[in-house]
Design an enzyme around this catalytic site. Structure first.
Site, PDB file in Angstrom:
ATOM      1  N   ASP A   1     -10.596  17.820 -28.500  1.00 26.07           N
ATOM      2  CA  ASP A   1     -11.344  17.963 -27.245  1.00 26.07           C
ATOM      3  C   ASP A   1     -12.823  17.866 -27.605  1.00 26.07           C
ATOM      4  O   ASP A   1     -13.153  17.550 -28.754  1.00 26.07           O
ATOM      5  CB  ASP A   1     -10.987  19.325 -26.592  1.00 26.07           C
ATOM      6  CG  ASP A   1     -11.142  19.312 -25.076  1.00 26.07           C
ATOM      7  OD1 ASP A   1     -12.155  18.765 -24.588  1.00 26.07           O
ATOM      8  OD2 ASP A   1     -10.280  19.859 -24.377  1.00 26.07           O
TER       9      ASP A   1
ATOM     10  N   LYS B   1       4.967  27.924 -40.751  1.00 24.83           N
ATOM     11  CA  LYS B   1       4.222  27.066 -39.810  1.00 24.83           C
ATOM     12  C   LYS B   1       4.753  27.289 -38.400  1.00 24.83           C
ATOM     13  O   LYS B   1       5.960  27.199 -38.167  1.00 24.83           O
ATOM     14  CB  LYS B   1       4.360  25.588 -40.176  1.00 24.83           C
ATOM     15  CG  LYS B   1       3.554  24.694 -39.220  1.00 24.83           C
ATOM     16  CD  LYS B   1       3.612  23.234 -39.599  1.00 24.83           C
ATOM     17  CE  LYS B   1       4.733  22.475 -38.972  1.00 24.83           C
ATOM     18  NZ  LYS B   1       4.582  22.152 -37.550  1.00 24.83           N
TER      19      LYS B   1
ATOM     20  N   LYS C   1      -3.157  21.167 -33.503  1.00 27.38           N
ATOM     21  CA  LYS C   1      -3.793  19.837 -33.445  1.00 27.38           C
ATOM     22  C   LYS C   1      -4.811  19.725 -32.313  1.00 27.38           C
ATOM     23  O   LYS C   1      -4.702  18.878 -31.423  1.00 27.38           O
ATOM     24  CB  LYS C   1      -2.728  18.746 -33.272  1.00 27.38           C
ATOM     25  CG  LYS C   1      -1.659  18.725 -34.366  1.00 27.38           C
ATOM     26  CD  LYS C   1      -0.692  17.582 -34.149  1.00 27.38           C
ATOM     27  CE  LYS C   1       0.385  17.507 -35.212  1.00 27.38           C
ATOM     28  NZ  LYS C   1       1.400  18.579 -35.134  1.00 27.38           N
TER      29      LYS C   1
ATOM     30  N   ASP D   1      -0.203  25.121 -36.184  1.00 26.59           N
ATOM     31  CA  ASP D   1      -0.280  23.657 -36.083  1.00 26.59           C
ATOM     32  C   ASP D   1      -0.418  23.248 -34.615  1.00 26.59           C
ATOM     33  O   ASP D   1       0.551  22.869 -33.972  1.00 26.59           O
ATOM     34  CB  ASP D   1       1.013  23.103 -36.711  1.00 26.59           C
ATOM     35  CG  ASP D   1       1.115  21.592 -36.676  1.00 26.59           C
ATOM     36  OD1 ASP D   1       0.098  20.915 -36.451  1.00 26.59           O
ATOM     37  OD2 ASP D   1       2.243  21.087 -36.884  1.00 26.59           O
TER      38      ASP D   1
ATOM     39  N   THR E   1       2.205  10.142 -37.442  1.00 21.16           N
ATOM     40  CA  THR E   1       3.129   9.250 -38.169  1.00 21.16           C
ATOM     41  C   THR E   1       4.051   8.495 -37.212  1.00 21.16           C
ATOM     42  O   THR E   1       4.753   7.589 -37.614  1.00 21.16           O
ATOM     43  CB  THR E   1       3.972  10.021 -39.193  1.00 21.16           C
ATOM     44  OG1 THR E   1       4.466  11.194 -38.566  1.00 21.16           O
ATOM     45  CG2 THR E   1       3.164  10.389 -40.406  1.00 21.16           C
TER      46      THR E   1
ATOM     47  N   ARG F   1      13.832  21.542 -40.877  1.00 20.12           N
ATOM     48  CA  ARG F   1      15.291  21.557 -40.750  1.00 20.12           C
ATOM     49  C   ARG F   1      16.090  21.682 -42.038  1.00 20.12           C
ATOM     50  O   ARG F   1      17.160  22.323 -42.006  1.00 20.12           O
ATOM     51  CB  ARG F   1      15.728  20.333 -39.937  1.00 20.12           C
ATOM     52  CG  ARG F   1      15.357  20.487 -38.464  1.00 20.12           C
ATOM     53  CD  ARG F   1      15.339  19.172 -37.734  1.00 20.12           C
ATOM     54  NE  ARG F   1      14.244  18.327 -38.185  1.00 20.12           N
ATOM     55  CZ  ARG F   1      13.997  17.107 -37.712  1.00 20.12           C
ATOM     56  NH1 ARG F   1      14.769  16.605 -36.777  1.00 20.12           N
ATOM     57  NH2 ARG F   1      12.967  16.417 -38.164  1.00 20.12           N
TER      58      ARG F   1
HETATM   59  O1  C5P Z   1      12.367  19.581 -39.722  1.00 26.53           O
HETATM   60  P1  C5P Z   1      11.331  18.815 -40.499  1.00 26.53           P
HETATM   61  O2  C5P Z   1      11.310  19.154 -41.979  1.00 26.53           O
HETATM   62  O3  C5P Z   1      11.387  17.344 -40.239  1.00 26.53           O
HETATM   63  O4  C5P Z   1       9.954  19.373 -39.882  1.00 26.53           O
HETATM   64  C1  C5P Z   1       8.712  18.847 -40.217  1.00 26.53           C
HETATM   65  C2  C5P Z   1       7.625  19.589 -39.495  1.00 26.53           C
HETATM   66  O5  C5P Z   1       6.407  18.922 -39.738  1.00 26.53           O
HETATM   67  C3  C5P Z   1       7.785  19.663 -37.984  1.00 26.53           C
HETATM   68  O6  C5P Z   1       7.198  20.892 -37.559  1.00 26.53           O
HETATM   69  C4  C5P Z   1       6.977  18.490 -37.486  1.00 26.53           C
HETATM   70  O7  C5P Z   1       6.452  18.690 -36.200  1.00 26.53           O
HETATM   71  C5  C5P Z   1       5.846  18.467 -38.508  1.00 26.53           C
HETATM   72  N1  C5P Z   1       5.204  17.157 -38.666  1.00 26.53           N
HETATM   73  C6  C5P Z   1       5.897  16.006 -39.015  1.00 26.53           C
HETATM   74  N2  C5P Z   1       5.245  14.817 -39.139  1.00 26.53           N
HETATM   75  C7  C5P Z   1       3.934  14.760 -38.947  1.00 26.53           C
HETATM   76  C8  C5P Z   1       3.212  15.900 -38.612  1.00 26.53           C
HETATM   77  C9  C5P Z   1       3.888  17.101 -38.481  1.00 26.53           C
HETATM   78  O8  C5P Z   1       7.095  16.068 -39.217  1.00 26.53           O
HETATM   79  N3  C5P Z   1       3.327  13.605 -39.107  1.00 26.53           N
END
Ligand code: C5P
Length: 238
Positions: A69, A37, A66, A64, A123, A214
């Site tokens: 528009d 992603k 999003k 990703d 979220t 992460r």
């Molecule tokens: O590092 P981590 O596992 O928290 O990353 C989650 C990924 O999912 C990040 O790229 C974050 O921007 C994305 N994301 C999220 N929550 C959302 C939508 C996307 O954590 N509601």
């Protein structure tokens, strides 16, 4: 152009502006994940030319960005993104039904296999934010309303939190893609994620794709971390 979807539901989130580091991470984990992603951070720094080398790696790429528009502008953006060869791209369901229909039609006109999914409610927003926006809480009901609208508008799925999987799967049927971030293997640091779920638990609840950043990219050995997650899902490297 679009690689066949893998049985491994894990898409690793390469959240960095450093293209060499992103590339190194992708190469290290590629046999243990089902896709990559790339998001706003990476795209704002490197644009389409930065994305192409990741598509050439041969793994499905979820771009990703999003989009939100007017329909004509979103259609143009989706056509451009889909023609890059990305497997998944996304729009905000709050752009409305006409915008979502235009997004799907445009993406599929250049790349029929590209899947277009929607973000429902970010979220980061809670019930009080909904009130301040003039929307009716609770967040969960808004999520379901927007996810249903996305399905009616021809989208392939939505991004949702782990705790929304069961309800959306029940309401929207078995074929709608549920793409789920906020996944944490047992013992992993939460970071800024609050309501998390383990990979197997989320998959078993009905998630189609698990977006994991992460816990893989911040691990001392990202390949090992990705392998352990795949193994916890009963998947071994190809
Ligand atoms: O590092 P981590 O596992 O928290 O990353 C989650 C990924 O999912 C990040 O790229 C974050 O921007 C994305 N994301 C999220 N929550 C959302 C939508 C996307 O954590 N509601």
């Amino acid at each position: 152009m679009n690689p066949a979807p893998s049985s491994n539901p894990v898409f690793v989130a390469l959240d960095t502006t450093d293209p060499d580091y992103a590339r190194e991470l992708a190469e290290r984990v590629r046999v243990h994940v089902g896709g990559l992603k790339l998001g706003l951070e990476f795209f704002s720094a490197h644009g389409p030319d930065g994305v192409r080398p990741f598509i050439e790696l041969g793994l499905p790429v979820f771009l990703d960005l999003k989009y939100h528009d007017i329909p004509n502008t979103v259609a143009g953006a989706c056509r451009a993104a889909a023609s890059l060869g990305v497997s998944i791209l996304n729009v905000h369901a709050q752009g409305g039904a006409a915008m979502m229909r235009a997004a799907v039609e445009a993406a599929k006109s250049v790349s029929p296999a590209t899947q277009v999914i929607a973000v429902t409610m970010l979220t980061s927003l809670g019930d009080e934010d909904l009130l301040s926006l003039g929307l009716a809480p609770p967040v969960g009901d808004q999520v379901l309303r927007l996810a249903s609208l996305a399905r009616q508008s021809g989208l392939d799925g939505v991004v949702c939190s782990a705790h929304e999987i069961a309800r959306l799967r029940k309401e929207l049927g078995p074929d709608f893609l549920l793409v789920v971030p906020g996944i944490r293997p047992a013992g992993a640091a939460l970071g800024d994620q609050r309501r998390v779920m383990g990979p197997a638990e989320a998959r078993d609840a009905g998630a189609s794709i698990l977006v994991i950043g992460r816990p893989i990219t911040g691990a001392a050995d990202p390949a090992l971390a990705a392998r352990d997650i795949a193994q916890s899902l009963g998947i071994s490297a190809i």
